[in-house]
Design an enzyme around this catalytic site. Structure first.
Site, PDB file in Angstrom:
ATOM      1  N   GLU A   1      10.756   1.720   9.657  1.00 39.91           N
ATOM      2  CA  GLU A   1      11.649   2.849   9.349  1.00 39.91           C
ATOM      3  C   GLU A   1      10.853   4.117   9.625  1.00 39.91           C
ATOM      4  OE1 GLU A   1      14.632   0.488   8.640  1.00 39.91           O
ATOM      5  OE2 GLU A   1      14.733   2.662   8.632  1.00 39.91           O
TER       6      GLU A   1
ATOM      7  N   CYS B   1      13.527  11.574   5.598  1.00 39.81           N
ATOM      8  CA  CYS B   1      13.784  11.220   7.001  1.00 39.81           C
ATOM      9  C   CYS B   1      15.273  11.377   7.343  1.00 39.81           C
ATOM     10  CB  CYS B   1      13.351   9.793   7.251  1.00 39.81           C
ATOM     11  SG  CYS B   1      14.106   8.617   6.141  1.00 39.81           S
TER      12      CYS B   1
ATOM     13  N   THR C   1       2.517   6.373  13.758  1.00 44.93           N
ATOM     14  CA  THR C   1       1.912   5.258  13.018  1.00 44.93           C
ATOM     15  C   THR C   1       2.692   3.967  13.263  1.00 44.93           C
ATOM     16  OG1 THR C   1       1.196   6.833  11.352  1.00 44.93           O
ATOM     17  CG2 THR C   1       1.144   4.502  10.737  1.00 44.93           C
TER      18      THR C   1
ATOM     19  N   THR D   1       6.580   7.978  13.285  1.00 42.72           N
ATOM     20  CA  THR D   1       6.773   7.196  14.508  1.00 42.72           C
ATOM     21  C   THR D   1       5.439   6.873  15.167  1.00 42.72           C
ATOM     22  OG1 THR D   1       8.991   8.055  14.839  1.00 42.72           O
ATOM     23  CG2 THR D   1       7.832   7.304  16.809  1.00 42.72           C
TER      24      THR D   1
ATOM     25  N   GLY E   1       7.338   5.323   7.685  1.00 42.93           N
ATOM     26  CA  GLY E   1       6.392   6.423   7.896  1.00 42.93           C
ATOM     27  C   GLY E   1       6.654   7.054   9.240  1.00 42.93           C
TER      28      GLY E   1
ATOM     29  N   GLU F   1      10.074  16.184  15.066  1.00 41.48           N
ATOM     30  CA  GLU F   1      10.329  16.106  13.626  1.00 41.48           C
ATOM     31  C   GLU F   1       9.369  17.032  12.882  1.00 41.48           C
ATOM     32  OE1 GLU F   1       9.266  12.501  11.461  1.00 41.48           O
ATOM     33  OE2 GLU F   1      11.208  12.583  10.442  1.00 41.48           O
TER      34      GLU F   1
ATOM     35  N   LYS G   1       0.836  -1.199   0.000  1.00 41.92           N
ATOM     36  CA  LYS G   1       0.000   0.000   0.000  1.00 41.92           C
ATOM     37  C   LYS G   1       0.871   1.248   0.000  1.00 41.92           C
ATOM     38  CE  LYS G   1      -2.055   2.566   3.098  1.00 41.92           C
ATOM     39  NZ  LYS G   1      -2.048   3.846   2.330  1.00 41.92           N
TER      40      LYS G   1
HETATM   41  O1  TXE Z   1       2.904   9.166   7.559  1.00 43.24           O
HETATM   42  P1  TXE Z   1       2.106   7.931   8.069  1.00 43.24           P
HETATM   43  P2  TXE Z   1       2.316  10.550   7.255  1.00 43.24           P
HETATM   44  C1  TXE Z   1       6.962  11.319   9.205  1.00 43.24           C
HETATM   45  C2  TXE Z   1       6.866  12.804   9.063  1.00 43.24           C
HETATM   46  C3  TXE Z   1       5.429  13.006   8.750  1.00 43.24           C
HETATM   47  C4  TXE Z   1       4.819  11.968   9.672  1.00 43.24           C
HETATM   48  C5  TXE Z   1       3.454  11.578   9.296  1.00 43.24           C
HETATM   49  O2  TXE Z   1       7.134  13.430  10.303  1.00 43.24           O
HETATM   50  O3  TXE Z   1       4.990  14.297   9.083  1.00 43.24           O
HETATM   51  O4  TXE Z   1       5.662  10.840   9.515  1.00 43.24           O
HETATM   52  O5  TXE Z   1       3.446  11.417   7.878  1.00 43.24           O
HETATM   53  C6  TXE Z   1      -0.018   4.285   6.250  1.00 43.24           C
HETATM   54  N1  TXE Z   1      -1.902   1.094   9.796  1.00 43.24           N
HETATM   55  N2  TXE Z   1       7.375  10.637   7.996  1.00 43.24           N
HETATM   56  O6  TXE Z   1       1.048  10.847   8.000  1.00 43.24           O
HETATM   57  O7  TXE Z   1       0.785   8.249   8.665  1.00 43.24           O
HETATM   58  C7  TXE Z   1      -0.330   5.484   5.400  1.00 43.24           C
HETATM   59  O8  TXE Z   1      -1.514   5.293   4.657  1.00 43.24           O
HETATM   60  C8  TXE Z   1      -1.241   0.827   8.654  1.00 43.24           C
HETATM   61  C9  TXE Z   1       8.701  10.089   7.995  1.00 43.24           C
HETATM   62  O9  TXE Z   1       2.244  10.619   5.791  1.00 43.24           O
HETATM   63  O10 TXE Z   1       3.078   7.234   8.891  1.00 43.24           O
HETATM   64  C10 TXE Z   1       0.909   5.561   4.528  1.00 43.24           C
HETATM   65  O11 TXE Z   1       0.806   4.632   3.477  1.00 43.24           O
HETATM   66  N3  TXE Z   1      -0.817   1.779   7.797  1.00 43.24           N
HETATM   67  C11 TXE Z   1       8.796   8.991   7.009  1.00 43.24           C
HETATM   68  C12 TXE Z   1       2.013   5.143   5.488  1.00 43.24           C
HETATM   69  O12 TXE Z   1       1.361   4.427   6.535  1.00 43.24           O
HETATM   70  C13 TXE Z   1      -1.052   3.062   8.133  1.00 43.24           C
HETATM   71  C14 TXE Z   1       8.263   9.394   5.659  1.00 43.24           C
HETATM   72  C15 TXE Z   1       2.762   6.331   6.097  1.00 43.24           C
HETATM   73  O13 TXE Z   1       1.810   7.150   6.687  1.00 43.24           O
HETATM   74  C16 TXE Z   1      -1.724   3.431   9.319  1.00 43.24           C
HETATM   75  C17 TXE Z   1       6.934   9.907   5.793  1.00 43.24           C
HETATM   76  C18 TXE Z   1      -2.156   2.368  10.161  1.00 43.24           C
HETATM   77  N4  TXE Z   1      -2.826   2.616  11.302  1.00 43.24           N
HETATM   78  C19 TXE Z   1       6.506  10.529   6.957  1.00 43.24           C
HETATM   79  N5  TXE Z   1      -1.806   4.800   9.359  1.00 43.24           N
HETATM   80  C20 TXE Z   1      10.224   8.496   6.809  1.00 43.24           C
HETATM   81  N6  TXE Z   1      10.776   7.875   7.849  1.00 43.24           N
HETATM   82  O14 TXE Z   1      10.772   8.646   5.741  1.00 43.24           O
HETATM   83  C21 TXE Z   1      -1.193   5.254   8.258  1.00 43.24           C
HETATM   84  N7  TXE Z   1      -0.742   4.219   7.506  1.00 43.24           N
END
Ligand code: TXE
Length: 482
Positions: free
Chosen positions: A248, A282, A230, A228, A226, A384, A173
């Protein structure tokens, strides 16, 4: 209006819900496509297709899987221009960045793991003359890959490539904010002859679709990149089901500049590390520590370099800072800039939303922003931001800067700038980071372990680490003489 449909069992299909999510181009603020709003029903269909495909795919010799993945890699390269434009329209990054980094890295990800599986080996241990132990590694089965919006195809392929190469079948996904290139990849997989059900791509919201992947009883492992927050939710759901987890997560990465550097070139590199991809990586260096003896001169040079990260239409070649990924994220980043002022910071460069003319009038643009005068332990230096905003902080000794650099819940990446190799080595050893760059940034060798410690995640991606994650070791002990 283009419909971004799921890819399940080798063909595109609509979501069971019949519902669609508006997909906004962050450079214009306009809806330009619709995304399948999938839920547990679509995930169940995808897992079923993956289960049906697993026996044949996992039994295929590595060379056979390698050939298919190499064809996918080659076809991504053939479509580089289209994919780069699609990535920029979906995510907001400059087109030259999509063309030179994101899509070429997707090509490389597929090719790297397609060839890595031809060179793996396992261990054997001879207990005595008649007893030999040998380790075999088997694919896990159906695995889940969930990826974020900052480097969409880059990170999507970074996960699916080792999973597929190791013989697993995948339910993947992409982020609902940037689904386009994963949608286009499905056709490339069909054209490359990837057998139906080996890769399944479901689109939708995290809690509705991503969570269903995490909770599905036949999904054996989750590889997630994604936030932390989540990551914690996923770990809480997966742990009681004893699933393998690779997380990650976020970072608040220190950049450490010692007083023996060349000021101008180092300031240019430090600005690149802070503001590339609108600071939405990140690995970006968002806390810039500068040794006190050079901070006046270095800060002046860094302000000039920050101004060089021109905000503009991502399609224009001179643009260095494109749109941030959506309106909510723009407000989040602007909120942190306001907070910095309340915490006593000084805006040394940038600090404002940019409203462009013409095509991008409705886009989400923020000036690259440099903030000084903040204490190390304020919220802006702890949380962050994940946008074009970085802070500059003076330090005196190695001990001071190591203490401040490590004073964070995160531990992903750090960068050290010095010509003194002894000091670089001493400091690198003491930093609580999964990755330390010295006199460079974002230099990547895909064989190396990639990931962070503390709240930056669990496990490592890359090279053999990724193939080990996506396989289960088994020790076979053979008594040769009965
Ligand atoms: O990421 P999310 P978001 C950080 C950065 C950003 C924050 C939130 O600080 O502001 O994360 O970003 C899926 N069960 N990074 O909201 O929510 C979601 O649909 C399963 C750092 O975009 O973590 C997406 O596909 N999946 C990071 C993915 O998780 C779930 C890069 C990431 O979404 C879910 C991006 C759940 N309960 C953001 N909730 C890096 N380390 O590079 C969401 N998702």
């Amino acid at each position: 209006m283009l419909h971004i449909r799921n890819y399940i069992g080798g063909h595109y299909c609509d979501p069971n819900s019949g519902l669609w999510i508006e997909n906004v181009n962050p450079s214009t603020g306009e809806v330009y496509s619709l995304i399948a709003r999938s839920d547990e029903r679509d995930v169940a269909d995808a897992v079923r297709a993956a289960q049906e495909a697993f026996p044949t795919w996992s039994a295929m010799p590595a060379k056979g899987r390698s050939e298919v993945l190499l064809r996918i890699s080659a076809k991504i390269n053939d479509h580089l221009e289209d994919l780069a434009l699609a990535e920029t329209n979906d995510q907001g990054k400059p087109l030259w960045l999509s063309r030179s980094v994101d899509i070429p890295r997707a090509v490389e990800n597929m090719a790297f793991f397609a060839t890595e599986i031809l060179h793996t080996h396992t261990d054997a241990h001879q207990t005595d003359e008649s007893v030999i132990n040998f380790t075999v590694r088997k694919p896990l089965g159906v695995v889940g890959c969930i990826s974020p919006w900052n480097l969409p195809l880059y990170l999507f392929t970074w996960k699916i490539a080792p999973a597929l190469a190791a013989g697993n079948t995948v339910v993947a996904k992409p982020s609902e904010l940037t689904p386009m290139t994963a949608f286009l990849l499905a056709q490339i997989c069909i054209d490359a002859g990837l057998p139906p059900g080996v890769l399944n791509i479901v689109h939708g919201f995290g809690p509705e679709c991503g969570q269903a992947i995490v909770e599905h009883p036949h999904v054996k492992a989750i590889s997630f990149t994604g936030g932390t927050v989540t990551g914690k939710a996923i770990a809480a759901a997966a742990a009681p089901m004893f699933k393998k987890l690779s997380l990650e997560l976020g970072g608040k990465n220190p950049t450490i500049v010692f007083d023996d550097v060349k000021i101008a070139s180092t300031a240019r590199s430090v600005a690149r590390a802070a503001f590339t991809n609108q600071g939405e990586i990140c690995l970006c260096g968002s806390r810039i520590f500068v040794q006190r003896g050079i901070i006046e001169e270095f800060q002046k040079a860094l302000i000039e370099e920050t101004h060089r990260f021109l905000v503009g239409d991502p399609l224009e070649p001179e643009t260095r800072t494109g749109a941030v990924v959506n309106a909510a994220h723009m407000e989040k980043v602007l909120g942190y800039i306001e907070l910095a002022k309340q915490e006593g910071g000084m805006i040394l460069a940038g600090g404002r939303r940019v409203e462009l003319e013409g095509r991008c009038a409705g886009g989400f643009f923020i000036e690259p922003t440099l903030i000084g005068g903040l204490p190390q332990d304020c919220r802006v230096n702890r949380e962050e931001i994940f946008g074009p905003a970085a802070t500059i902080i003076p330090f005196d000794t190695e001990d001071d800067v190591v203490a401040m650099a490590n004073d964070t819940a995160y531990g992903l990446a750090a960068t050290i700038w010095t010509t003194n190799v002894h000091r670089a080595h001493r400091t690198a050893q003491r930093l609580e980071s999964g990755i330390v760059w010295v006199n460079t940034w974002l230099m990547r060798d895909l064989r190396t372990p990639f990931g962070g410690m503390k709240h930056s995640g669990v496990g490592r991606e890359g090279g053999t680490e990724a193939l080990r994650f996506f396989t289960e070791p088994k020790n076979i002990c053979l008594q040769i003489e009965p």
